[in-house]
Every structure is written in C-alpha cells, then in structure tokens.
Design an enzyme around this catalytic site. Sequence first.
Site, mmCIF file in Angstrom:
data_model
loop_
_atom_site.group_PDB
_atom_site.id
_atom_site.type_symbol
_atom_site.label_atom_id
_atom_site.label_comp_id
_atom_site.label_asym_id
_atom_site.label_seq_id
_atom_site.Cartn_x
_atom_site.Cartn_y
_atom_site.Cartn_z
ATOM 1 N N ASP A 32 -19.854 52.105 -43.718
ATOM 2 C CA ASP A 32 -18.559 51.906 -43.060
ATOM 3 C C ASP A 32 -17.842 53.240 -42.845
ATOM 4 O O ASP A 32 -16.848 53.559 -43.501
ATOM 5 C CB ASP A 32 -17.673 50.911 -43.816
ATOM 6 C CG ASP A 32 -18.007 49.473 -43.446
ATOM 7 O OD1 ASP A 32 -19.072 49.243 -42.838
ATOM 8 O OD2 ASP A 32 -17.208 48.576 -43.770
ATOM 9 N N HIS B 192 -24.182 48.503 -49.349
ATOM 10 C CA HIS B 192 -22.833 48.374 -48.803
ATOM 11 C C HIS B 192 -22.179 47.050 -49.194
ATOM 12 O O HIS B 192 -21.061 47.024 -49.710
ATOM 13 C CB HIS B 192 -22.829 48.492 -47.277
ATOM 14 C CG HIS B 192 -21.449 48.320 -46.717
ATOM 15 N ND1 HIS B 192 -20.466 49.265 -46.891
ATOM 16 C CD2 HIS B 192 -20.863 47.286 -46.046
ATOM 17 C CE1 HIS B 192 -19.344 48.830 -46.341
ATOM 18 N NE2 HIS B 192 -19.555 47.632 -45.823
ATOM 19 N N HIS C 241 -17.514 47.829 -49.161
ATOM 20 C CA HIS C 241 -17.253 46.666 -48.314
ATOM 21 C C HIS C 241 -15.895 45.997 -48.491
ATOM 22 O O HIS C 241 -15.417 45.319 -47.585
ATOM 23 C CB HIS C 241 -18.373 45.628 -48.543
ATOM 24 C CG HIS C 241 -18.487 44.541 -47.527
ATOM 25 N ND1 HIS C 241 -18.296 44.740 -46.183
ATOM 26 C CD2 HIS C 241 -18.799 43.213 -47.665
ATOM 27 C CE1 HIS C 241 -18.496 43.588 -45.537
ATOM 28 N NE2 HIS C 241 -18.794 42.658 -46.417
ATOM 29 N N ASP D 140 -16.350 52.961 -48.610
ATOM 30 C CA ASP D 140 -15.960 52.958 -47.192
ATOM 31 C C ASP D 140 -15.011 54.116 -46.858
ATOM 32 O O ASP D 140 -14.071 54.392 -47.606
ATOM 33 C CB ASP D 140 -15.247 51.653 -46.849
ATOM 34 C CG ASP D 140 -16.071 50.422 -47.175
ATOM 35 O OD1 ASP D 140 -16.814 50.435 -48.171
ATOM 36 O OD2 ASP D 140 -15.964 49.432 -46.426
ATOM 37 N N HIS E 135 -14.059 54.573 -43.141
ATOM 38 C CA HIS E 135 -13.313 53.960 -42.028
ATOM 39 C C HIS E 135 -12.480 54.952 -41.211
ATOM 40 O O HIS E 135 -11.269 54.776 -41.040
ATOM 41 C CB HIS E 135 -12.431 52.828 -42.538
ATOM 42 C CG HIS E 135 -13.185 51.547 -42.776
ATOM 43 N ND1 HIS E 135 -13.840 50.880 -41.765
ATOM 44 C CD2 HIS E 135 -13.398 50.833 -43.907
ATOM 45 C CE1 HIS E 135 -14.421 49.799 -42.270
ATOM 46 N NE2 HIS E 135 -14.175 49.755 -43.572
ATOM 47 N N ASN F 228 -21.618 47.365 -42.643
ATOM 48 C CA ASN F 228 -21.504 46.339 -41.600
ATOM 49 C C ASN F 228 -20.759 46.844 -40.367
ATOM 50 O O ASN F 228 -20.880 46.272 -39.285
ATOM 51 C CB ASN F 228 -20.837 45.076 -42.146
ATOM 52 C CG ASN F 228 -19.383 45.287 -42.528
ATOM 53 O OD1 ASN F 228 -19.072 46.175 -43.324
ATOM 54 N ND2 ASN F 228 -18.489 44.478 -41.982
ATOM 55 N N HIS F 229 -20.009 47.949 -40.499
ATOM 56 C CA HIS F 229 -19.344 48.524 -39.330
ATOM 57 C C HIS F 229 -20.223 49.530 -38.593
ATOM 58 O O HIS F 229 -19.789 50.087 -37.581
ATOM 59 C CB HIS F 229 -18.009 49.155 -39.719
ATOM 60 C CG HIS F 229 -16.920 48.139 -39.869
ATOM 61 N ND1 HIS F 229 -16.048 47.825 -38.856
ATOM 62 C CD2 HIS F 229 -16.590 47.348 -40.921
ATOM 63 C CE1 HIS F 229 -15.212 46.880 -39.276
ATOM 64 N NE2 HIS F 229 -15.516 46.578 -40.523
#
Length: 264
Positions: free
Chosen positions: A70, A149, A213, A42, A44, A102-103
Amino acid sequence: MSSRKIAAKEKLRLILPKVDSIFESEPAVLLIDNEPVMLVGDIHGDLQALEFIIKMREKINCKNILFLGDYVDRGPQGTEVLLSLFSLKIKEPEHVFLLRGNHESVDMNLYYGFFEEIGSDQKFLLRISLTYDKMPIAAVLSGHTFCVHGGINGTESIDTIRKEEPFPYLWNDPSKSPGLTNSRRGSTVKEFGHDIVDGFLKANNLKRIVRGHTALETGYKWWFDGKLLSLFSCPDYAGIGNDAAFSLFENKELEIFVFGNQQK
C-alpha cells in the site's frame, strides 16, 4: 499536474523495466534470513512519512527493510513514494524488499486517488499494473515470522502462495470470531480467527504473523496473544489523526517504534 509531478512520473516510467526484472527474479514468498529487519506498514502516498522512515533506517543502522504494501492512494504523493521505493530497490536489491498490497492494483487506483494523481493517464496506470503483478506477496523472516499485507486464507502451506492469485493475502483481516468468516470489506474478503492463525503457524512451522492493511490509532495492534502484529506506517491517514509505527525484527523479537506528524 505540476511540473514536479510530471517529472517524477517520467522518472518512474523510466525505471519500471529495471525494477520489473528484479521483481521477476524474486519468488512469491521471500525468505529473508539476515537480521535485523525493519518492518514498515502502509505508506499511502505520504512521502514525508517514508522519508522519516528511511532516516530512521540510517539512524538505527538497519540494512534490511521490508515494506508490507500500500504505497499509493489516499495520499497525494504516491508517484514520489513509488519512485523513491523502486529506486531504493534497484540500488539495494538484496536489502530492500517490497511486498504487494491491495492498493497495488488498477481497481483500487481508479477510485482512491492514484489515477487522478497521475493525470488520469490510463496507459501509464496499465503499465504500472504490470509491475504490480510481478511483486512478491509475502516474506518469511529467519524461518520464524510470516509477513504479508493483508492476511492468510486458512491453514494452507505457504508453498501454495502464487503471484497470480494474491487476493486473500492482500485483503483478508484478523477477527475475534473463530474460523474464516465474512468481512465488511466485501463478499470476496474473509476474516480469520485465532484458530486459523494457530493452524497456519503450525502447518508452516512458524511462530508469528506481521501484516499491514488496517489503519490503527496507535500505528500498531497485537492480536492472539502476540501471534499477530498489525502495523500501519501512515500518520494522520485520511485526516483521522492516528499515530504510525514501524518495527524492528531482531533475534526473533519485535521492537515497535511509534511516530506521528510532529516527528516527520
């Protein structure tokens, strides 16, 4: 929004059709047989972390790089991260691979920062969601290591994975409890135990899973006697002070590199 953010957003908007066509040409499960491969968890919205990782890619001379999803939310520079990654994908489509996390979804973006970052522009968010839907869900490295992910949804064949039904692969987590059990993340999310991992690997003639994740203090965590590796590549995520990590896959082995804010 700053003028710099507006400019990045516009550049991102302009390249979406091109990156869409590349994602559309890729299957739900990528088969990557060229080694070595750099594996990244990730990001982010941490542009500094991404730039550090790209510099490290050049330093270790690794052409192939796989991101586990992500890219936005939680951090302030999701727009710039997507622009950098999508531009890299367009430039090197055979060497740069981007899985969906998932983002990469409207539901998450509305509540965890990206929607606000783009000036609460609903039209733009709906447009980028069309790109999310085209992204691959998983990858298999050298017929050996399954990358995703979130996790797996039982002992199913990877042939059943579809871009249209990505949820369990973006959300599910490993657990010390056997079987498929309920998750603290929500009623539709599952946790999978060592027996599920063993069954999945056996059913697909694979040896290992690598996933993202989960924020981790050291940036990585081994599960199930080395059969699963969890990676997280965003240091000091949401101010928790964690280190970050990425991995190098070569000769079916994984070498882990840990970094923190001081190294970015």
